[in-house]
Design a protein around this motif. Structure first.
Motif, PDB file in Angstrom:
ATOM      1  N   THR A  14     -13.392  -5.269  -2.812  1.00  0.00           N
ATOM      2  CA  THR A  14     -12.828  -4.117  -3.518  1.00  0.00           C
ATOM      3  C   THR A  14     -12.919  -2.869  -2.654  1.00  0.00           C
ATOM      4  N   ASP A  17     -10.121  -3.062  -0.330  1.00  0.00           N
ATOM      5  CA  ASP A  17      -8.893  -2.795  -1.076  1.00  0.00           C
ATOM      6  C   ASP A  17      -8.672  -1.285  -1.215  1.00  0.00           C
ATOM      7  N   ILE A  18      -9.699  -0.563  -1.648  1.00  0.00           N
ATOM      8  CA  ILE A  18      -9.526   0.875  -1.877  1.00  0.00           C
ATOM      9  C   ILE A  18      -9.435   1.626  -0.552  1.00  0.00           C
ATOM     10  N   ALA A  21      -5.907   1.298   0.279  1.00  0.00           N
ATOM     11  CA  ALA A  21      -5.143   2.107  -0.672  1.00  0.00           C
ATOM     12  C   ALA A  21      -5.220   3.587  -0.306  1.00  0.00           C
ATOM     13  N   THR A  74      -4.823  -5.653   2.474  1.00  0.00           N
ATOM     14  CA  THR A  74      -3.606  -5.176   1.831  1.00  0.00           C
ATOM     15  C   THR A  74      -3.781  -5.110   0.319  1.00  0.00           C
ATOM     16  N   CYS A  75      -3.473  -3.953  -0.213  1.00  0.00           N
ATOM     17  CA  CYS A  75      -3.572  -3.713  -1.646  1.00  0.00           C
ATOM     18  C   CYS A  75      -2.151  -3.713  -2.215  1.00  0.00           C
ATOM     19  N   TYR A 113      -5.335   3.872 -11.013  1.00  0.00           N
ATOM     20  CA  TYR A 113      -5.752   2.717 -10.211  1.00  0.00           C
ATOM     21  C   TYR A 113      -7.030   3.048  -9.441  1.00  0.00           C
ATOM     22  N   ARG A 117     -10.838   1.355  -9.699  1.00  0.00           N
ATOM     23  CA  ARG A 117     -11.523   0.767  -8.544  1.00  0.00           C
ATOM     24  C   ARG A 117     -12.863   1.454  -8.282  1.00  0.00           C
TER      25      ARG A 117
END
Length: 168
Positions: A14, A17-18, A21, A74-75, A113, A117
């Motif tokens: 995660t 992911d962020i 992002a 990649t998100c 979003y 997260r």
């Protein structure tokens, strides 16, 4: 994506992911600012760009604290949310309060979003005893909530009423 077998694995995935992002959001914010008709909205997007730079630095500190190299995965969610914003700009070609209302809605989807997260990361850091990173993640979560509230206020007090008058 590597197999997720522990809360630490989930936390790291995660976090990656962020990180991805936030870097994509950093690229999108100047485009959103340029597309905004409202000077206040454009200024808000650029302020958030500056905050996003700081948030990326905090994420790097989190990676360092857990002994990992900063890296993103990649998100797809953020890719989709940014694509929705780009579609809005294609469909509402001319600057207007209506387009600004749409930009705010797209920005809030991104904020929500991010809040989801960061909220999860804070909870997982607390649960797994990563007290050294809780404050870093919480600071960013608080900024995201504040940005969402500011966008909401701007929409409800100024942009949305202007968009309604424009359509009349």
């Amino acid at each position: 994506m590597p197999a997720i077998k522990s809360l630490d694995d989930l936390f790291l995935n995660t976090l990656k992911d962020i990180y991805f992002a936030e870097r994509r959001i950093l690229q999108a914010l100047p485009k959103m600012a340029k597309a905004a008709q409202s000077d206040a909205l454009a200024e808000g997007f650029m302020l958030h760009r500056d905050q996003t730079k700081e948030q990326i630095e905090r994420l790097k500190q989190v990676f360092e604290a857990i002994g990992k190299r900063p890296a993103g995965v990649t998100c797809e969610a953020i890719q989709g949310l940014i694509a929705e914003g780009e579609e809005l700009l294609e469909d509402a070609k001319e600057p207007s309060p209506v387009r600004d209302a749409g930009l705010i809605a797209c920005a809030q989807a991104i904020e929500h979003y991010e809040m989801a997260r960061y909220g999860a990361l804070v909870a997982w850091a607390k649960a797994s005893g990563k007290s050294d990173v809780v404050a870093l993640l919480q600071a960013t979560l608080d900024e995201e909530k504040k940005t969402d509230a500011l966008l909401n206020t701007m929409a409800n007090r100024k942009i949305n009423p202007m968009a309604v008058r424009e359509a009349a």
